[in-house]
Design a protein around this motif. Structure first.
Motif, PDB file in Angstrom:
ATOM      1  N   ALA A   1       0.847  -1.187   0.000  1.00  0.00           N
ATOM      2  CA  ALA A   1       0.000   0.000   0.000  1.00  0.00           C
ATOM      3  C   ALA A   1       0.888   1.245   0.000  1.00  0.00           C
ATOM      4  O   ALA A   1       1.908   1.299   0.675  1.00  0.00           O
ATOM      5  N   VAL A   2       0.519   2.234  -0.798  1.00  0.00           N
ATOM      6  CA  VAL A   2       1.294   3.462  -0.914  1.00  0.00           C
ATOM      7  C   VAL A   2       0.539   4.590  -0.219  1.00  0.00           C
ATOM      8  O   VAL A   2      -0.634   4.827  -0.500  1.00  0.00           O
TER       9      VAL A   2
ATOM     10  N   ALA B 143      -4.583   7.850   2.427  1.00  0.00           N
ATOM     11  CA  ALA B 143      -4.586   8.885   1.393  1.00  0.00           C
ATOM     12  C   ALA B 143      -4.802   8.312   0.002  1.00  0.00           C
ATOM     13  O   ALA B 143      -5.490   8.906  -0.833  1.00  0.00           O
ATOM     14  N   SER B 144      -4.218   7.138  -0.269  1.00  0.00           N
ATOM     15  CA  SER B 144      -4.377   6.545  -1.602  1.00  0.00           C
ATOM     16  C   SER B 144      -5.789   6.017  -1.805  1.00  0.00           C
ATOM     17  O   SER B 144      -6.336   6.080  -2.916  1.00  0.00           O
TER      18      SER B 144
ATOM     19  N   GLN C 131      -8.072   7.430  -4.744  1.00  0.00           N
ATOM     20  CA  GLN C 131      -8.629   6.518  -5.748  1.00  0.00           C
ATOM     21  C   GLN C 131     -10.133   6.734  -5.909  1.00  0.00           C
ATOM     22  O   GLN C 131     -10.650   6.781  -7.030  1.00  0.00           O
ATOM     23  N   THR C 132     -10.842   6.883  -4.806  1.00  0.00           N
ATOM     24  CA  THR C 132     -12.280   7.127  -4.868  1.00  0.00           C
ATOM     25  C   THR C 132     -12.570   8.453  -5.557  1.00  0.00           C
ATOM     26  O   THR C 132     -13.464   8.561  -6.402  1.00  0.00           O
ATOM     27  N   TYR C 133     -11.779   9.467  -5.227  1.00  0.00           N
ATOM     28  CA  TYR C 133     -11.969  10.822  -5.767  1.00  0.00           C
ATOM     29  C   TYR C 133     -11.690  10.879  -7.270  1.00  0.00           C
ATOM     30  O   TYR C 133     -12.492  11.425  -8.051  1.00  0.00           O
ATOM     31  N   LEU C 134     -10.565  10.308  -7.695  1.00  0.00           N
ATOM     32  CA  LEU C 134     -10.205  10.382  -9.111  1.00  0.00           C
ATOM     33  C   LEU C 134     -11.005   9.397  -9.960  1.00  0.00           C
ATOM     34  O   LEU C 134     -11.202   9.639 -11.155  1.00  0.00           O
TER      35      LEU C 134
ATOM     36  N   MET D   5      -6.650   3.874 -10.591  1.00  0.00           N
ATOM     37  CA  MET D   5      -6.275   2.766  -9.723  1.00  0.00           C
ATOM     38  C   MET D   5      -4.977   3.109  -9.003  1.00  0.00           C
ATOM     39  O   MET D   5      -3.952   3.364  -9.651  1.00  0.00           O
ATOM     40  N   ALA D   6      -5.043   3.113  -7.679  1.00  0.00           N
ATOM     41  CA  ALA D   6      -3.827   3.264  -6.888  1.00  0.00           C
ATOM     42  C   ALA D   6      -2.936   2.042  -7.134  1.00  0.00           C
ATOM     43  O   ALA D   6      -3.410   1.015  -7.630  1.00  0.00           O
TER      44      ALA D   6
END
Length: 732
Positions: free
Chosen positions: A20-21, A195-196, A200-203, A217-218
């Motif tokens: 996870a990033v 944060a990722s 991801q949900t936002y973008l 996709m993160a």
């Protein structure tokens, strides 16, 4: 063949575990700017990232967080619109993703407030004699105007939950405990968003403002996508993991046959994982950790060691611990491989006939080669007809769809792909035909994208009989996965993830499109899904349907003018078939439910509804139990069966559970359970999958049963009428 675009071009090498990033806010802004720029410049739709897109972006994001409109207040949404409605495009272009986090923080605040009401609502006295109605699916209704309206919605929601408990004879205390744990899990999961996850949900909400199949996709999710939709393999231990709402443990839910965990015989289903260590490193406590993070720690490079500390399923005490050392290996996700069944089918006149059924769950890398080897084996077993079952196939690699279609035609165009400035015709060029006999493609509402390409092409050629639901899904667009590192480099963000966006539309060789409309079968079988809002046409911001000139191809009409007779025979069987009579009854019930989407909170009325459902189900069960056992026999053919030249595997369907008071009670509880508001995401390594046992593959459902009957009629027609004439279709 020319290089072919793919529906999911995610072919990155997975050399180790996905980690996870955690993006910084500055990095998130840079990624947002890159996503916005690419969508603005290269999305098929060719629309600008402007105020109109910004408003859709905001709406999509708020709906993604609060799908059922139970958390935010209308004043929140109005505030977001006033502040960001015409600014998200500008902020994105400036590299500012702060609205994602500000809106998410408000969501968490409102969620805490809503769930803070639960203890009092669960203890309150509710009057179940009132004629009160509740709407469970609120995604198309306004958000509550204020705190008072929100409180009333949650009162109804909890009353609904408590009534469900009463209908299954639970004690109020048990129901309250289950409800508390369920919402505590929701709260915990949302607070674990990093944060990722938020980005991801936002973008993805931004991508969906262009069309429903574009999104971000993160890094972790991009790797998982490739694993489960393209490669169908990963490096790990071969264990299915899951989490229960009752506690904070990750559990072993199942073991992959032949995987390191199963071969080691030290891990068992329901073992609780408490820590994970890499080799000789210190163990990392994973109690309360997100499932995806536990999965990431267990995955890793092939040949490396992972140490897993578990509380054994049969442990007497929670203090009991066992450390299991496992060497990771490549795990093939065989449950998604193509497989075949040979049905020793008894015809209406009592004769036996060998029919083949090939099930292809998705178009993965080299799936056409797998299907080809299955067909060769079916021919060796002297089947007289083949069904390609694509009912549950949601798509995959476009080039595999072209190659698979080529197994059934000599050569020629398969699909036309239109990009912004050109139309490319993708063809089968090798001239080989693997199977030239009677062919049927069985489709349904969940057949999408690459599945629709195959069905449409074989229908346009007149090569196969198409049978199934009223229409397929209707996805006529092509997406690609683009690594953002190729656009923005890796100096500021080591792995910025990937953008999935629509780059083209595909069209039938006859010039029509499957977009929105799907493929209409030659013979339609009634289905409840025909009367639900399912399919591309019901998604927001879909690309419209249109036509282009047909390609040049030769049509081989294998039906020989016999379609009307096949329909007539099928209709006569369906009219007499009890299972299809039950389906027609269910269709009428669905029509009534769609006309009135409210749910009664009156206990007496719900009890009567429950009794009606139980009586109807019991009558159906008794009628089915009284039927003679089917004379059809089922033999399973897997790709490994062919590779090892093994004999056919005779399979029997699972035996029905005995009808006991306990069994009836369990069934009643299942009926009272509330369905999920949205479909679950694709399973990750370790998550629970549907039953894919050999016994489950022996089941011949009502649709496959009728499809076999139609195919049987079709083979008789083919034997009498020859192959059909070749008709040239010129390009206009």
């Amino acid at each position: 063949m020319k290089r072919i675009l793919s529906v999911a071009l995610a072919l990155a090498v997975l050399g180790g575990a996905a980690r996870a990033v955690e993006f910084t806010r500055d990095q998130a802004g840079r990624i947002a700017k890159a996503v916005g720029t690419l969508l603005d410049q290269v999305h098929y739709k060719r629309v600008r990232l402007d105020d109109t897109i910004a408003e859709m972006h905001l709406t999509n994001y708020v709906n993604a967080l609060d799908f059922n409109h139970m958390i935010f207040l209308q004043s929140d949404v109005d505030e977001f619109l006033a502040k960001y409605g015409k600014e998200l495009d500008n902020l994105t272009n400036k590299g500012d993703a702060e609205p994602a986090y500000a809106i998410f923080e408000r969501y968490l605040k409102r969620l805490d407030a809503c769930l803070g009401r639960l203890p009092a609502l669960l203890k309150a006295k509710h009057d179940f004699t009132q004629d009160e109605k509740f709407i469970a699916q609120r995604n198309k209704l306004p958000w509550p105007k204020n705190e008072a309206e929100s409180a009333e919605l949650w009162r109804q929601r909890i009353k609904f939950e408590l009534l469900n408990g009463r209908l299954t004879d639970e004690t109020p205390e048990k129901t309250a405990d289950k409800v508390t744990k369920r919402y505590a899990r929701l709260q915990k999961n949302m607070k674990q968003f990093d944060a990722s996850d938020i980005l991801q949900t936002y973008l993805s909400a931004l991508g969906m403002a262009f069309d429903p199949h574009s999104g971000y996709m993160a890094p972790q999710d991009a790797k998982n996508f490739a694993i489960h939709n393209v490669d169908l393999k990963l490096n790990g231990i071969g264990a299915l993991l899951g989490q229960d709402p009752d506690d904070d443990y990750t559990r072993i839910k199942g073991l992959t046959p032949g995987g390191p965990a199963e071969l080691g015989k030290q891990l068992k289903p329901n073992d609780k994982i408490v820590a994970v260590a890499q080799g000789e490193a210190e163990p990392v406590d994973c109690v309360g950790m997100k499932l995806s993070e536990v999965v990431d720690m267990i995955r890793g490079k092939k040949g490396t060691e992972v140490r897993i500390t578990v509380i054994p399923a049969d442990a007497v005490s929670e203090s009991e611990r066992k450390v299991v050392r496992i060497i990771r290996d490549e795990i093939k996700l065989k449950e998604q491989y193509a497989y075949a069944r040979i049905i020793d089918h008894v015809t209406a006149d009592g004769k036996r006939q060998q029919l083949g059924v090939i099930e292809l769950p998705q178009f993965y890398k080299k799936c056409a080669a797998d299907v080809e080897k299955l067909i060769v084996r079916l021919q060796k077993e002297k089947v007289t007809g083949v069904i390609l079952d694509l009912r549950r196939n949601g798509g995959g690699l476009l080039n595999e769809a072209v190659e698979l279609t080529g197994l059934f035609i000599k050569k020629g165009p398969v699909v036309q792909v239109r990009q912004a400035r050109q139309i490319e015709v993708l063809e089968d060029e090798d001239g080989r035909v693997t199977y030239d006999g009677p062919l049927m493609v069985l489709v349904g509402h969940h057949s999408a994208s690459a599945s629709e390409i195959v069905a449409a092409a074989l229908q346009d050629y007149g090569r196969a009989l198409i049978v199934g639901d009223l229409a397929t899904h209707g996805k006529g667009t092509v997406q690609t996965l683009y690594p953002l590192a190729s656009f923005m480099g890796t100096r500021q963000v080591a792995d910025p993830g990937e953008l999935k966006f629509t780059i083209s539309k595909f069209y039938r060789i006859a010039g029509g499109t499957t977009q929105k409309h799907g493929v209409t079968p030659d013979i339609i079988l009634p289905n409840v899904l025909d009367f639900l809002e399912t399919g591309e046409a019901y998604l927001p911001n879909v690309l419209e349907a249109d036509n282009i000139p047909p390609a040049k191809y030769q049509r081989a009409d294998r039906v020989n003018g016999g379609l009307d007779q096949l329909r007539k025979n099928s209709s006569a069987r369906i009219t007499k078939d009890k299972d299809f009579a039950y389906i027609r009854e269910d269709i009428e019930l669905v029509k009534k439910q769609r006309a009135d989407k409210t749910i009664s909170l009156n206990e007496q009325q719900r009890v009567q509804e429950k009794k009606d459902i139980e009586a109807r189900n019991e009558a159906r069960r008794k009628e089915r139990d009284a039927r003679p056992v089917s004379a059809d026999k089922v033999f399973l053919v897997k790709t490994e069966t062919v590779d090892k030249n093994q004999p056919l595997i005779a399979v029997q369907p699972p035996k029905p559970a005995p009808t006991t008071a306990k069994g009836k009670d369990a069934a009643a509880k299942a009926k009272a359970a509330t369905p999920a508001s949205k479909p679950a995401k694709a399973p990750e390594d370790g998550e629970e999958l549907e039953d894919t046992t050999d016994a489950g593959k022996a089941i011949i459902d009502v649709y496959l049963r009728e499809a076999l009957n139609i195919l049987s009629d079709y083979t008789v027609q083919q034997a009498k009428g020859g192959r059909g004439e070749i008709v040239a279709v010129p390009r206009q």
